[in-house]
Every structure is written in structure tokens, then in C-alpha cells.
Write an enzyme that holds these catalytic residues in place. Structure first.
Site, PDB file in Angstrom:
ATOM      1  N   LYS A 165     -65.648  54.329 -61.110  1.00  0.00           N
ATOM      2  CA  LYS A 165     -66.317  54.615 -62.377  1.00  0.00           C
ATOM      3  C   LYS A 165     -65.479  55.649 -63.132  1.00  0.00           C
ATOM      4  O   LYS A 165     -65.408  56.820 -62.738  1.00  0.00           O
ATOM      5  CB  LYS A 165     -67.738  55.130 -62.105  1.00  0.00           C
ATOM      6  CG  LYS A 165     -68.648  54.032 -61.585  1.00  0.00           C
ATOM      7  CD  LYS A 165     -68.812  52.938 -62.625  1.00  0.00           C
ATOM      8  CE  LYS A 165     -69.354  51.642 -62.065  1.00  0.00           C
ATOM      9  NZ  LYS A 165     -69.304  50.539 -63.041  1.00  0.00           N
ATOM     10  N   ASP A 193     -63.279  50.839 -63.890  1.00  0.00           N
ATOM     11  CA  ASP A 193     -64.291  50.357 -64.838  1.00  0.00           C
ATOM     12  C   ASP A 193     -64.716  51.512 -65.748  1.00  0.00           C
ATOM     13  O   ASP A 193     -65.380  52.449 -65.299  1.00  0.00           O
ATOM     14  CB  ASP A 193     -65.494  49.806 -64.075  1.00  0.00           C
ATOM     15  CG  ASP A 193     -66.508  49.130 -64.994  1.00  0.00           C
ATOM     16  OD1 ASP A 193     -66.313  49.168 -66.230  1.00  0.00           O
ATOM     17  OD2 ASP A 193     -67.494  48.566 -64.478  1.00  0.00           O
ATOM     18  N   ASP A 241     -66.889  43.018 -69.410  1.00  0.00           N
ATOM     19  CA  ASP A 241     -68.225  43.032 -68.808  1.00  0.00           C
ATOM     20  C   ASP A 241     -69.299  43.148 -69.892  1.00  0.00           C
ATOM     21  O   ASP A 241     -69.892  42.139 -70.305  1.00  0.00           O
ATOM     22  CB  ASP A 241     -68.317  44.190 -67.797  1.00  0.00           C
ATOM     23  CG  ASP A 241     -69.669  44.298 -67.119  1.00  0.00           C
ATOM     24  OD1 ASP A 241     -70.626  43.617 -67.532  1.00  0.00           O
ATOM     25  OD2 ASP A 241     -69.802  45.081 -66.151  1.00  0.00           O
ATOM     26  N   LYS A 265     -73.730  39.438 -65.287  1.00  0.00           N
ATOM     27  CA  LYS A 265     -74.932  40.044 -64.707  1.00  0.00           C
ATOM     28  C   LYS A 265     -76.126  39.160 -65.074  1.00  0.00           C
ATOM     29  O   LYS A 265     -76.304  38.809 -66.242  1.00  0.00           O
ATOM     30  CB  LYS A 265     -75.121  41.459 -65.249  1.00  0.00           C
ATOM     31  CG  LYS A 265     -74.014  42.421 -64.822  1.00  0.00           C
ATOM     32  CD  LYS A 265     -74.219  43.796 -65.427  1.00  0.00           C
ATOM     33  CE  LYS A 265     -73.400  44.851 -64.699  1.00  0.00           C
ATOM     34  NZ  LYS A 265     -71.946  44.742 -64.932  1.00  0.00           N
TER      35      LYS A 265
HETATM   36 MG    MG Z   1     -68.535  46.694 -65.241  1.00  0.00          MG
END
Ligand code: MG
Length: 367
Positions: A165, A193, A241, A265
Site C-alpha cells: 500500500k 498499489d 483498479d 471487485k
Molecule cells: Mg487496488
């Protein structure tokens, strides 16, 4: 078969690691998850879960899942839960947008269809590929040294794919990528990410500074256009994403050459029906995928497992076992990580049996 009742349960999911932190100083300590139960006149019942990553990640929030069921539920009474295309059109006609509200309802109806067909969901949505599939481990945003230290523990749990992250201060992020990269072994995969956290000039600095590191760059900036400019200025493999929330943007990104892979997702796209549609197009177009959800416990993890297990391994970049991050189990029969990998249940439908003592009393009942 007809839907006769829809219920929502609210469950708190604390984390083993206390806090999960990502770009822009955002963090969650206890996840607020909603489990939807769809009951039918046949006696079959299905379950789905939606757990936003707090109210500040995607345009979704936990109370909205419950409020959305109160709004949508009355339109669905009397519908056949097995006719997923019709059901999704009905949901779209009754409530514009709000894909995350529709997601858990859609998954619960797939659960019913699988149970009635006598098949595990993965066998209904593509087929089961191999024994299991690989997972990544998200490394919460901490100091570079702390993030690097965590790699050994995660590797001991079998993970070989690590998602850092970043998306914070670019100088610190450069250090984070270098520090974690130094801990990698041959065959490991590293993803940085940024979760939309960098401005384009910051993303350029970071990608230049880690040019010689074998690292994927995921969603550096907020908008699609910003990400595209960063993509065109780097030769790192590139994943989109947050921007990939439907078929239209996927097709645009494919034609722009905007990414090598996407993160899909289930609740971002509005359920399994929509996610399978996008997933299958990615398979045909040769776009690698991380298949997961925003967050969740046992039921969300079960749905992720059926989606990932029914995806050709060469196109499945990686997936997630969120139920191992949280301290509360909400269902028996949910998949459990073994040596960094996961497998979908062989039981029918999702293959989960919710723990009603953990779910408690429903907070929404539509009948
Ligand atoms: Mg992501």
C-alpha cells in the site's frame, strides 16, 4: 420459484493486525459488513455479503447497503432468483446506479441457483481450473522498514505475491518499494498499489526512481486520464483498479492500451453476474486479472473463491482471502487459505452455512 423475503444482517469484522492503512492516510480498524439473505417459497435460501473499504474508498458505504435493500427489496418480492439476467435488469430499473447495493443480492441469488442445480458456483460460471489458485497479501501502509519486516511472516503463511500500500508521500513510497523489494525471493511478485493517491508528477517521480525494480504499478492516480499519462511514461507492468467499474471503461482502456491487468471487485461491478461478464471479456482479450472484492469475511471470500477458481490460471494474476485478515467467522464451509492458496467449495452454491448466532437479529426485513 419466488423470492418471499430479503433480510440484512450487520456484522463487525475486527482485524488481526488491528488497523489497515492505505493511501491518503485512510484506515479502517473494524469493518462494517452486511450479509444479505434471500429466502424463497421453495425453502432454498441464499446469502451474499457486501463490505465497503470504509466510506471513502469507492462510492459505497456500509449503511448504504442496508438502506439500499429497503429501497430495492420490495421490487424483488415475487421474482425468480434463478433468472439472474432478468433480476439484474429489474434491479437497474428500480434503482439507478448503486452497484454495491445490488451485489450481495445478486450473489445470494447465484447461491440459490447453484443449490438448486446441485452444483458449486464455480462450475456454473466457467468450470473449476486445477486444485486451487494463488493469493496475494496486502501490506498495510507503514514505515518502509515495518512493511519490509512483514514480508517474512506473510511468506511463512505461504504468500509469494505482495501488494504494497503506497500512494502516500512519494519519497517515502520510493523507500517502501526499495525496502520491500530487497526482501523478495526469486518467483515472488511485487505490486505497488497507490489506490489513486499520487498526482501524475508524483507518480512519475516514483516510477522513475524504481525503474530497475521488478514491480507492478497499480492505480497511481485518481482519474483514468491521469493514469493513462503515467502508463505512457513508464515500462512497468501496469494495473488499473478503481477506474475499472464497468464494461464501457474496460473496453476504452483496452483500446487505449491503458493497462496490462485489471483488478475486478465483485461489489464494485455490482455482483457476480456483472463481474463474470467483464471477467469473461478479459479472458477473451488476454487481460490478466486480480479477482476479489473491496473487503469482507467468510461469505465474500467464498464468492471470490468461486469467481477466481473458475478463471483460467494464465489469466488469473491473483486473488484474496479476506476472511484470514479478520477475527470473526460468519459462516461454516468458507474456503480457508492453505500454503498461500485457496480453493472454492465442492458443495452446492456458495457452499457456506452462515452462523446465525454471529449474525444476530436482522437489521432490515423485506417481506
Ligand atoms: Mg487496488
Amino acid at each position: 420459484m419466488k423470492i418471499i423475503r430479503l433480510l440484512a444482517y450487520r456484522v463487525e469484522l475486527p482485524l488481526h493486525e488491528t488497523t489497515y492503512k492505505w493511501s491518503g492516510g485512510k484506515s479502517v480498524t473494524v469493518f462494517d459488513s452486511t450479509i444479505i439473505r434471500v429466502e424463497t417459497d421453495s425453502g432454498l435460501v441464499g446469502h451474499g455479503e457486501c463490505c465497503p473499504l470504509g466510506p471513502f474508498y469507492l462510492p459505497a458505504y456500509a449503511e448504504g447497503v442496508r438502506a439500499g435493500l429497503s429501497e430495492l427489496g420490495p421490487h424483488l418480492l415475487g421474482s425468480d432468483p434463478r433468472q439472474l439476467g432478468k433480476l439484474n435488469r429489474l434491479m437497474d430499473a428500480a434503482l439507478k446506479g448503486h452497484p454495491y447495493v445490488k451485489s450481495a443480492i445478486d450473489v445470494a441469488c447465484w447461491d440459490i441457483l447453484g443449490q438448486q442445480a446441485g452444483l458449486p458456483l464455480c462450475e456454473l460460471i466457467g468450470g473449476r481450473y486445477g486444485e486451487n489458485f494463488p493469493l496475494y497479501r496486502a501490506i498495510s501502509q507503514e514505515s518502509p522498514d515495518d512493511m519490509a519486516r512483514r514480508v517474512a511472516g506473510y511468506r511463512a503463511e505461504g504468500y509469494t505475491r505482495f501488494q504494497l500500500k503506497v500512494g502516500g508521500n512519494p519519497d517515502t513510497d520510493i523507500e517502501r518499494i526499495h525496502a520491500v523489494s530487497a526482501k523478495l525471493q526469486r518467483g515472488d511478485v511485487l505490486v505497488a498499489d497507490a489506490n489513486t493517491g499520487w498526482l501524475p508528477h508524483q507518480a512519475r517521480r516514483v516510477t522513475r526512481a524504481v525503474r530497475n525494480i521488478d514491480v507492478y504499478i497499480e492505480q497511481p492516480c485518481l482519474t483514468y486520464e491521469e493514469c493513462l499519462t503515467v502508463r505512457r511514461g513508464t515500462d512497468h507492468p501496469f494495473i488499473l483498479d478503481e477506474n475499472i467499474d464497468g464494461l464501457d471503461v474496460l473496453l476504452r482502456a483496452y483500446s487505449d492500451g491503458a493497462m496490462d491487468g485489471v483488478n475486478l471487485k465483485i461489489s464494485k461491478l455490482g455482483g457476480l453476474t456483472r463481474t463474470v461478464q467483464v471477467r469473461d471479456l478479459c479472458i477473451r482479450l488476454g487481460i490478466a486479472m486480480t479477482l476479489e472484492d473491496s473487503w469482507g469475511g467468510d461469505i465474500a471470500t467464498a464468492a471470490i473463491a468461486h469467481l477466481a477458481h473458475s478463471t483460467p490460471p494464465e489469466l488469473l494474476f491473483t486473488s484474496t482471502d479476506f476472511n484470514s485478515y479478520v477475527t470473526v467467522s460468519t459462516a461454516d464451509g468458507a474456503p480457508q487459505r492453505v500454503n498461500g492458496r485457496l480453493a472454492a467449495s465442492h458443495e452446492t452454491g456458495l457452499g457456506v452455512r452462515p452462523r446465525m448466532d454471529v449474525l444476530g437479529k436482522p437489521v432490515v426485513v423485506v417481506e
